[in-house]
Write a protein that holds these residues in place. Structure first.
Motif, PDB file in Angstrom:
ATOM      1  N   ASP A 108      16.912  43.433  43.663  1.00 35.58           N
ATOM      2  CA  ASP A 108      16.874  43.957  45.032  1.00 35.58           C
ATOM      3  C   ASP A 108      18.120  44.828  45.266  1.00 35.58           C
ATOM      4  OD1 ASP A 108      17.146  44.359  47.760  1.00 35.58           O
ATOM      5  OD2 ASP A 108      16.458  42.344  48.308  1.00 35.58           O
ATOM      6  N   LYS A 109      17.945  46.144  45.074  1.00 33.91           N
ATOM      7  CA  LYS A 109      19.086  47.070  45.089  1.00 33.91           C
ATOM      8  C   LYS A 109      19.837  47.064  46.426  1.00 33.91           C
ATOM      9  CE  LYS A 109      18.464  48.170  40.897  1.00 33.91           C
ATOM     10  NZ  LYS A 109      19.249  47.288  40.003  1.00 33.91           N
ATOM     11  N   GLU A 110      19.076  46.887  47.506  1.00 35.50           N
ATOM     12  CA  GLU A 110      19.704  46.888  48.835  1.00 35.50           C
ATOM     13  C   GLU A 110      20.620  45.667  48.985  1.00 35.50           C
ATOM     14  OE1 GLU A 110      18.030  47.029  53.350  1.00 35.50           O
ATOM     15  OE2 GLU A 110      16.746  47.901  51.788  1.00 35.50           O
ATOM     16  N   PHE A 111      20.117  44.513  48.563  1.00 41.49           N
ATOM     17  CA  PHE A 111      20.898  43.270  48.579  1.00 41.49           C
ATOM     18  C   PHE A 111      22.170  43.438  47.743  1.00 41.49           C
ATOM     19  CE2 PHE A 111      22.102  39.136  46.845  1.00 41.49           C
ATOM     20  CZ  PHE A 111      21.962  38.258  47.904  1.00 41.49           C
ATOM     21  N   VAL A 112      22.005  44.009  46.544  1.00 44.33           N
ATOM     22  CA  VAL A 112      23.141  44.196  45.631  1.00 44.33           C
ATOM     23  C   VAL A 112      24.199  45.093  46.271  1.00 44.33           C
ATOM     24  CG1 VAL A 112      23.868  45.207  43.410  1.00 44.33           C
ATOM     25  CG2 VAL A 112      21.807  43.765  43.520  1.00 44.33           C
ATOM     26  N   ALA A 113      23.759  46.218  46.856  1.00 39.85           N
ATOM     27  CA  ALA A 113      24.708  47.170  47.454  1.00 39.85           C
ATOM     28  C   ALA A 113      25.449  46.526  48.625  1.00 39.85           C
ATOM     29  CB  ALA A 113      23.963  48.422  47.910  1.00 39.85           C
ATOM     30  N   GLU A 114      24.713  45.771  49.419  1.00 36.55           N
ATOM     31  CA  GLU A 114      25.315  45.125  50.598  1.00 36.55           C
ATOM     32  C   GLU A 114      26.373  44.107  50.176  1.00 36.55           C
ATOM     33  OE1 GLU A 114      24.049  41.737  53.659  1.00 36.55           O
ATOM     34  OE2 GLU A 114      22.388  43.086  53.132  1.00 36.55           O
ATOM     35  N   LYS A 115      26.033  43.284  49.196  1.00 38.71           N
ATOM     36  CA  LYS A 115      26.951  42.222  48.774  1.00 38.71           C
ATOM     37  C   LYS A 115      28.167  42.789  48.048  1.00 38.71           C
ATOM     38  CE  LYS A 115      24.175  39.223  50.496  1.00 38.71           C
ATOM     39  NZ  LYS A 115      24.501  38.372  51.658  1.00 38.71           N
ATOM     40  N   ARG A 116      27.915  43.858  47.273  1.00 31.64           N
ATOM     41  CA  ARG A 116      29.036  44.464  46.555  1.00 31.64           C
ATOM     42  C   ARG A 116      30.042  45.079  47.544  1.00 31.64           C
ATOM     43  NH1 ARG A 116      29.817  46.025  41.111  1.00 31.64           N
ATOM     44  NH2 ARG A 116      27.662  45.489  40.629  1.00 31.64           N
ATOM     45  N   ALA A 117      29.519  45.710  48.597  1.00 27.73           N
ATOM     46  CA  ALA A 117      30.395  46.299  49.619  1.00 27.73           C
ATOM     47  C   ALA A 117      31.195  45.200  50.321  1.00 27.73           C
ATOM     48  CB  ALA A 117      29.562  47.087  50.630  1.00 27.73           C
ATOM     49  N   LYS A 118      30.514  44.110  50.614  1.00 29.92           N
ATOM     50  CA  LYS A 118      31.174  42.970  51.263  1.00 29.92           C
ATOM     51  C   LYS A 118      32.309  42.438  50.361  1.00 29.92           C
ATOM     52  CE  LYS A 118      31.623  39.421  54.031  1.00 29.92           C
ATOM     53  NZ  LYS A 118      32.160  39.592  55.375  1.00 29.92           N
ATOM     54  N   LEU A 119      31.988  42.283  49.070  1.00 27.75           N
ATOM     55  CA  LEU A 119      32.979  41.772  48.115  1.00 27.75           C
ATOM     56  C   LEU A 119      34.177  42.713  48.011  1.00 27.75           C
ATOM     57  CD1 LEU A 119      33.708  39.594  46.006  1.00 27.75           C
ATOM     58  CD2 LEU A 119      32.539  41.001  44.295  1.00 27.75           C
ATOM     59  N   ASP A 120      33.897  44.015  47.922  1.00 25.74           N
ATOM     60  CA  ASP A 120      34.988  44.999  47.825  1.00 25.74           C
ATOM     61  C   ASP A 120      35.921  44.897  49.025  1.00 25.74           C
ATOM     62  OD1 ASP A 120      34.124  45.911  45.399  1.00 25.74           O
ATOM     63  OD2 ASP A 120      33.066  47.667  46.190  1.00 25.74           O
ATOM     64  N   SER A 121      35.334  44.727  50.219  1.00 27.71           N
ATOM     65  CA  SER A 121      36.176  44.660  51.417  1.00 27.71           C
ATOM     66  C   SER A 121      37.019  43.379  51.408  1.00 27.71           C
ATOM     67  CB  SER A 121      35.329  44.763  52.687  1.00 27.71           C
ATOM     68  OG  SER A 121      34.690  43.526  52.954  1.00 27.71           O
ATOM     69  N   LEU A 122      36.487  42.302  50.821  1.00 29.00           N
ATOM     70  CA  LEU A 122      37.251  41.052  50.752  1.00 29.00           C
ATOM     71  C   LEU A 122      38.417  41.162  49.764  1.00 29.00           C
ATOM     72  CD1 LEU A 122      34.338  38.435  50.803  1.00 29.00           C
ATOM     73  CD2 LEU A 122      36.051  38.774  52.606  1.00 29.00           C
ATOM     74  N   LEU A 123      38.192  41.872  48.650  1.00 36.10           N
ATOM     75  CA  LEU A 123      39.218  41.979  47.605  1.00 36.10           C
ATOM     76  C   LEU A 123      40.340  42.946  47.979  1.00 36.10           C
ATOM     77  CD1 LEU A 123      36.900  42.118  44.450  1.00 36.10           C
ATOM     78  CD2 LEU A 123      38.605  40.341  44.888  1.00 36.10           C
ATOM     79  N   LYS A 124      40.027  43.895  48.857  1.00 30.72           N
ATOM     80  CA  LYS A 124      40.950  45.000  49.135  1.00 30.72           C
ATOM     81  C   LYS A 124      42.336  44.531  49.608  1.00 30.72           C
ATOM     82  CE  LYS A 124      40.976  49.598  51.076  1.00 30.72           C
ATOM     83  NZ  LYS A 124      40.422  50.507  52.074  1.00 30.72           N
ATOM     84  N   GLY A 125      43.341  44.929  48.857  1.00 29.24           N
ATOM     85  CA  GLY A 125      44.722  44.662  49.257  1.00 29.24           C
ATOM     86  C   GLY A 125      45.212  43.244  48.994  1.00 29.24           C
ATOM     87  N   ARG A 126      44.357  42.393  48.458  1.00 29.58           N
ATOM     88  CA  ARG A 126      44.725  40.979  48.333  1.00 29.58           C
ATOM     89  C   ARG A 126      45.654  40.692  47.160  1.00 29.58           C
ATOM     90  NH1 ARG A 126      44.090  38.195  53.091  1.00 29.58           N
ATOM     91  NH2 ARG A 126      42.653  39.509  54.282  1.00 29.58           N
ATOM     92  N   GLY A 127      45.554  41.510  46.092  1.00 25.50           N
ATOM     93  CA  GLY A 127      46.489  41.364  44.978  1.00 25.50           C
ATOM     94  C   GLY A 127      47.906  41.695  45.437  1.00 25.50           C
ATOM     95  N   ALA A 128      48.039  42.783  46.187  1.00 24.89           N
ATOM     96  CA  ALA A 128      49.347  43.189  46.716  1.00 24.89           C
ATOM     97  C   ALA A 128      49.879  42.136  47.686  1.00 24.89           C
ATOM     98  CB  ALA A 128      49.215  44.548  47.412  1.00 24.89           C
ATOM     99  N   MET A 129      48.981  41.561  48.486  1.00 31.31           N
ATOM    100  CA  MET A 129      49.393  40.537  49.446  1.00 31.31           C
ATOM    101  C   MET A 129      49.975  39.317  48.727  1.00 31.31           C
ATOM    102  SD  MET A 129      46.988  38.673  52.241  1.00 31.31           S
ATOM    103  CE  MET A 129      47.676  37.770  53.630  1.00 31.31           C
ATOM    104  N   ARG A 130      49.322  38.927  47.631  1.00 34.55           N
ATOM    105  CA  ARG A 130      49.831  37.818  46.824  1.00 34.55           C
ATOM    106  C   ARG A 130      51.256  38.103  46.364  1.00 34.55           C
ATOM    107  NH1 ARG A 130      48.762  35.231  40.853  1.00 34.55           N
ATOM    108  NH2 ARG A 130      49.615  37.130  39.987  1.00 34.55           N
ATOM    109  N   ASP A 131      51.494  39.330  45.862  1.00 29.60           N
ATOM    110  CA  ASP A 131      52.821  39.685  45.353  1.00 29.60           C
ATOM    111  C   ASP A 131      53.873  39.661  46.456  1.00 29.60           C
ATOM    112  OD1 ASP A 131      51.690  39.979  42.875  1.00 29.60           O
ATOM    113  OD2 ASP A 131      51.489  42.162  43.001  1.00 29.60           O
ATOM    114  N   VAL A 132      53.502  40.177  47.633  1.00 30.00           N
ATOM    115  CA  VAL A 132      54.446  40.229  48.755  1.00 30.00           C
ATOM    116  C   VAL A 132      54.864  38.814  49.161  1.00 30.00           C
ATOM    117  CG1 VAL A 132      54.636  40.783  51.227  1.00 30.00           C
ATOM    118  CG2 VAL A 132      53.686  42.472  49.641  1.00 30.00           C
TER     119      VAL A 132
END
Lengths: 207, 207
Positions: free
Chosen positions: B174-198
Motif C-alpha cells: 500500500d504505497k500511500e500507507f508507506v509514504a505516510e508512515k515514512r514521512a511520519k518517521l522522518d519527522s520523528l527522527l529529525k534533529g534527534r541525533g544532534a539533540m542527544r549530543d547536546v
C-alpha cells in the motif's frame, strides 16, 4: 539478585529514589541486550543451508556474544554492589577527625570500585560493538535490523558507562588513578560514535 | 506477559531463535529505561529544600515520565503480539490461488500492525527525549549522569524503532500507507541525533 526480578520490577526500582539500580546498571543491561540480539541473529543463521558458507564464523560470533551477555549481566549486579558499598561508606560517622579521615579513606576506596565497574562495562560494550558489523554482513538477512538495534544498544551502553566513570573520577583524589582511567576511557570511546553510524547506515541500506 | 518475566529470562528469550521478542521489544524497553531514569532524577529532587524553586516543574516532569514508562512497557507487549500475528499469517496455507490471495491479504494487514507499533514506540521515545534536558538542568545535580543515560537510551529506542518501521515498510504494498508512515518517521527522527549530543555534552560539563 536484581536480574532475577521481573522486568517491570526492575523498572519500578530504577524509577524510585533508591540509590541502586541507576544509570550504571542500565548501561550494563543495554550492553547485555545488544549481546543478546547478536546471539539471536546468530541463532537464526546457524544450521541454515543458505548460510552454509559462514557457519564457522557465525558459531565463533555466537560464542563471543553469549560470553559478553553473561559478563554484562554479572556486571549489572556488580554495579549495584559497588554503588551500595559507596552509599554505605558515605554514611560512616564523621564527628571526630579520626572518623573523618577513616570515612574519607573508605569512601575513596569505594569510589575506585564504583569507577572500575562501569569501565569494565564500557570495555565489554566495545566488544559487543565489534560483533555487530560481522553479524549484519554475514548473519541471516531477515534479522539484519536486529544487528542494527544491537549496535545502537551497545553504543548507548558504552556512552552510559562513560558518564558513570566520569562522575566518579570527578570525586577521586588519586590523580594517577584518575589520569590512567580517563586515558583508558578515551581510548574505548574513540571512533565508536562513527562506527555506530556506519553500521546503522549499512543496515538501513540492507532493509 | 513478557515484562512479568525475570530480566535474565527476557535476555534468554531475546537471544534465542524464537521470533519474539526481537529488536522492536528492545526498542520499547530501551525507551522505558530512559523514562524510568527521568522518574528517578525527579524522585531524587521532589521534596528537597535545595530544589524548592523547581518543585512544580519536577512534579510535571515526573507525571510525564511515569506515563511514558507505562506506555512503553505496554508497547513492548504489543510489539510481541503484532509480531506473533505476522508470524502466524506467514504460516497460512498457500496451495490454491484463493489461499495465496487470502494469505497475502492477512499478511499485509498484519504488517501494517507490525509497522504501527514501532512507530508508536518512536513517538513515545521522542517524548522521553524531550524530558531529558529539563531533567538535566533542573533535577538533582547529583543525578545528572542519570539524565544523560536517559537521553542515550531514549535516542537508541527511537533509532531502533525506526529500523523496525523501515523493515516492515519494505514489504508493504500500500504505497500511500508507506509514504505516510515514512514521512511520519522522518519527522520523528529529525534533529534527534544532534539533540542527544547536546544533552550528553551538557551532562559531561556538569559532572
Amino acid at each position: 539478585m536484581l536480574t532475577q526480578k521481573p522486568v517491570t520490577t526492575f523498572l519500578d526500582e530504577l524509577a524510585s529514589s533508591a540509590p541502586a539500580p541507576g544509570g550504571g546498571s542500565v548501561a550494563a543491561l543495554s550492553g547485555a541486550l545488544g549481546a543478546a540480539l547478536i546471539s539471536m541473529v546468530c541463532n537464526l543463521t546457524v544450521g541454515k543451508k543458505k548460510y552454509a558458507d559462514v557457519q564457522e564464523d557465525i558459531e565463533a560470533l555466537l560464542e563471543k556474544s553469549e560470553a559478553l551477555r553473561k559478563e554484562l549481566t554479572d556486571l549489572l549486579e556488580e554495579d549495584v554492589k559497588a554503588y551500595t558499598a559507596y552509599s554505605k561508606a558515605a554514611k560512616m560517622p564523621r564527628e571526630t577527625d579520626e572518623q573523618k579521615a577513616e570515612r574519607t579513606k573508605v569512601m575513596q576506596a569505594a569510589l575506585k570500585g564504583a569507577t572500575d565497574v562501569p569501565l569494565r562495562i564500557a570495555e565489554a560494550a566495545v566488544k559487543v560493538m565489534d560483533l555487530c558489523m560481522p553479524a549484519a554482513e554475514k548473519g541471516n538477512a531477515w534479522a539484519v535490523s536486529d544487528a542494527g538495534v544491537a549496535v545502537l544498544m551497545a553504543e548507548a551502553a558504552l556512552r552510559s558507562a562513560a558518564l558513570n566513570v566520569l562522575i566518579n573520577l570527578g570525586s577521586l583524589k588519586d590523580k594517577e588513578f584518575v589520569a590512567e582511567k580517563r586515558a583508558k576511557l578515551d581510548s574505548l570511546l574513540k571512533g565508536r560514535g562513527a562506527m555506530r553510524d556506519v553500521i546503522y547506515d549499512l543496515v538501513v541500506e540492507k532493509l
